[in-house]
Design an enzyme around this catalytic site. Sequence first.
Site, short mmCIF file in Angstrom:
data_model
loop_
_atom_site.label_atom_id
_atom_site.label_comp_id
_atom_site.label_asym_id
_atom_site.label_seq_id
_atom_site.Cartn_x
_atom_site.Cartn_y
_atom_site.Cartn_z
N SER A 91 0.87 -1.26 0.15
CA SER A 91 0.02 0.07 -0.01
C SER A 91 0.88 1.33 0.02
O SER A 91 2.05 1.13 0.00
CB SER A 91 -1.01 0.10 1.19
OG SER A 91 -0.18 -0.38 2.39
N LYS A 125 -4.34 9.34 -8.78
CA LYS A 125 -4.63 8.07 -8.05
C LYS A 125 -5.93 7.60 -8.29
O LYS A 125 -6.97 8.40 -7.83
CB LYS A 125 -4.64 8.46 -6.42
CG LYS A 125 -4.54 7.08 -5.55
CD LYS A 125 -4.11 7.36 -4.27
CE LYS A 125 -4.08 6.06 -3.44
NZ LYS A 125 -5.25 5.37 -3.44
N GLU A 187 -5.76 -0.67 -11.56
CA GLU A 187 -6.97 -0.19 -10.98
C GLU A 187 -8.02 -0.56 -12.02
O GLU A 187 -8.38 -0.08 -12.88
CB GLU A 187 -6.82 1.15 -10.55
CG GLU A 187 -7.65 1.70 -9.48
CD GLU A 187 -6.64 1.26 -8.28
OE1 GLU A 187 -5.86 0.51 -8.14
OE2 GLU A 187 -7.47 1.46 -7.15
N CYS A 421 -46.82 2.51 4.36
CA CYS A 421 -46.29 3.86 3.80
C CYS A 421 -46.69 4.98 4.55
O CYS A 421 -47.78 5.35 5.03
CB CYS A 421 -46.84 3.92 2.31
SG CYS A 421 -46.27 5.29 1.42
S1 IVH Z 1 1.22 2.47 -7.32
C1 IVH Z 1 3.94 0.17 -4.39
N1 IVH Z 1 -0.24 3.83 -8.75
O1 IVH Z 1 -3.91 3.00 -4.34
C2 IVH Z 1 2.88 1.00 -5.34
N2 IVH Z 1 -1.39 2.80 -7.08
O2 IVH Z 1 -2.61 2.67 -1.42
C3 IVH Z 1 1.64 0.23 -5.49
N3 IVH Z 1 -3.65 3.18 -6.93
O3 IVH Z 1 -4.13 -0.29 -3.86
C4 IVH Z 1 0.61 1.19 -6.20
N4 IVH Z 1 -4.02 4.82 -8.43
O4 IVH Z 1 -4.32 0.21 -6.15
C5 IVH Z 1 -0.29 3.08 -7.66
N5 IVH Z 1 -1.63 5.60 -9.95
C6 IVH Z 1 -1.49 4.64 -9.04
C7 IVH Z 1 -2.79 4.43 -8.44
C8 IVH Z 1 -2.56 3.40 -7.36
C9 IVH Z 1 -4.48 3.99 -7.70
C10 IVH Z 1 -4.33 2.43 -5.62
C11 IVH Z 1 -3.68 0.99 -5.63
C12 IVH Z 1 -3.36 0.68 -4.37
C13 IVH Z 1 -3.59 2.10 -3.42
C14 IVH Z 1 -2.31 2.07 -2.65
#
Ligand code: IVH
Length: 682
Positions: A91, A125, A187, A421
């Site tokens: 994470s 993200k 994702e 109702c």
């Molecule tokens: S990188 C070690 N890039 O956010 C790095 N994660 O808390 C691994 N997520 O469950 C993750 N967009 O699925 C990465 N551009 C992005 C992301 C991303 C969403 C999610 C990911 C993970 C969580 C990380």
Amino acid sequence: MAKVKGASPPPRDIIAEVERLRKAIEHHNYRYYVLDSPEISDAEFDRLFRRLAELEEKYPELITPSSPTQRVGAAPLDKFATVRHSTPMLSLSNVLSETELEEFDERVRRFLKMAGPIEYVAEPKLDGLAVEVVYEHGRLAVGSTRGDGITGEDVTANLRTIRSLPLELMRPPGVPAPPEHLEARGEVILAKEAFAALNAEREARGEPIFANPRNAAAGSLRQLDPRITAARPLDIYFHSAGAISGRVFRTHWEFLETIRAWGLKTNRENALCRGVEEVADYYRTMAAKRAALPYEIDGVVVKVNEIALQERLGQISRSPRWATAYKFKPERAVSRIKAIVPSVGRIGTVTPVAELEPVRVGGVTVRSASLHNMDEVERKDIRIGDTVVVERAGDVIPYIAEVLKEKRTGKERKFKMPSRCPVCDARVVREEGEAAYRCIGANCPAKLKEAIKHFASKGAMDIDGLGEKLVGQLVDRKLVKDFSDLFRLDHETLAGLDRLADKSADNLLRALEGSKKPQLARFIVALGIPLVGEHVARLLAEEFGDIRSLARADEARLLAIRGIGPEVARSVLQFFAEPQNTQVIERLLEAGIRPVKPAKGAAKGALSGKSLVLTGALDSMSREEATRRIVECGGRVTSSVSAKTDYVVVGKEPGSKLAKAKKLGVPTIDEARLLALLEERA
Ligand code: IVH
């Protein structure tokens, strides 16, 4: 390939054609779903697909698991198998401010003993569901959810239904061939528009709606029956690597570019940033763009670009030291639940709604929040009198994120769904297997009010000026007992209502008059037939051409329409079998409503067959509405600009798409011009 069974093997030219078709279909899938830049029309694509399906039916021995026809094949499961990730899915740590972002950068440089700026990759993200896919010898082998990071669930059959996910990796010239073993992580998301459409459908069906696109994506991917997943337009963006055999990438950017060339979708908004200031700029740009993006994001992810540096940095506990998430501030506030009231919807669904002490959340005053259904109330243990955290994430409607149980005084009360109702006193029932409670009163005024609001709404009859309060008065005073009564209202009656100014009465009467020639599809939508949304209505309108023929439809003819299944057919038949419903339609026709027959084939407007991209905010309508209207005129809306784009519609604060349009010489038009084109019909 399967062993040849039976008599003669397929002729050589057939084998060659099947291979050619598969290559072509995969190529066009990639152009359409990954690059968002199709080279052929949907009709041409369908033709290739149908030809392949036809040949495979004739020569089943030619079917392979990665044939494009085999996306939805698997039978429903009893439960998911578990999959162990070969390396843990980590994470991310968080930073919450620019100062904390700078501190992250300082830590990275201190650790690496580097004075100069670090090169980062900044990415949106995505707010979806993390998955890992494994390709063996270029073929999709297994796909799994993140789970607890160590083991997840095997959702291969469901992932295969996602059109942007290649079943086989591509090998374009000039790019190194895919490795024997590739694990890519990404994702799974549901775009905002698809989310809204899915919820509208669920509402029409009386099913509980999803609170946000993330939940909807998760719910769709975790279906035991892949056919249900296939019906949800999920998408997938890849953002990181698991174990990869042989080849090593020098940078994360190179990884992203290479997997994209192999056919895996990566985000167009990703950017290379030199130094932390550029990352901070990127964050601000994305925050400004957030509302205009077609999918939900909840922040940006920052990653050290060079893999050798990533390896030196390593990880602490369960997060890498070389990456962090810079999340947008959740817009949240604390309030108190004054009451929980049952609210009756259009088809009688009774939903618990929390009435809140008014509170400002992210610029709007929130007074109430839907609690969706009783399961949700019980799961979160929400009680009357509770102190709660109200949250708004992006475009999503406000919801109760958390109950502050430590603030309880003992005076809080549990909410019980009434057995009758609250509006019409008919019985409230919960059907077997459903989360929703429903009022069974045939003449429930609450249902009628909701039905009228739906009838008048933008995607239906589009009657301006019929707001909540006015509809309430019209129904309560029995001035409107069915839709057709709306068209019998006169100035005198309206002027007699509370707080309705002369001018508003005039405007409403004008709007009613102006709505008398709706497109047939919109008229069908307006009737509020369960399961019949815009798309189905358009199919019905095209097939039947007028409302009376539709009312006489039989099951066989409905089922013969491509895109209409048994559930929808049943719902349509049930609706027209009810004499009350056909009487209302006759009364509407008597009142002068004249639904307009759809033009044969595609709508012939100025936008027919055109591909448009929207950038920036429009004044007169939301993005969703603009998209809907363009589609109604036979056009298409795509999310990125290419040489094939016909127009880029430029609103307020346009994004990078405007620059791209200029670079490619794609014509740009403003909102006024778009409105003019929407009006132009052949
Ligand atoms: S990188 C070690 N890039 O956010 C790095 N994660 O808390 C691994 N997520 O469950 C993750 N967009 O699925 C990465 N551009 C992005 C992301 C991303 C969403 C999610 C990911 C993970 C969580 C990380």
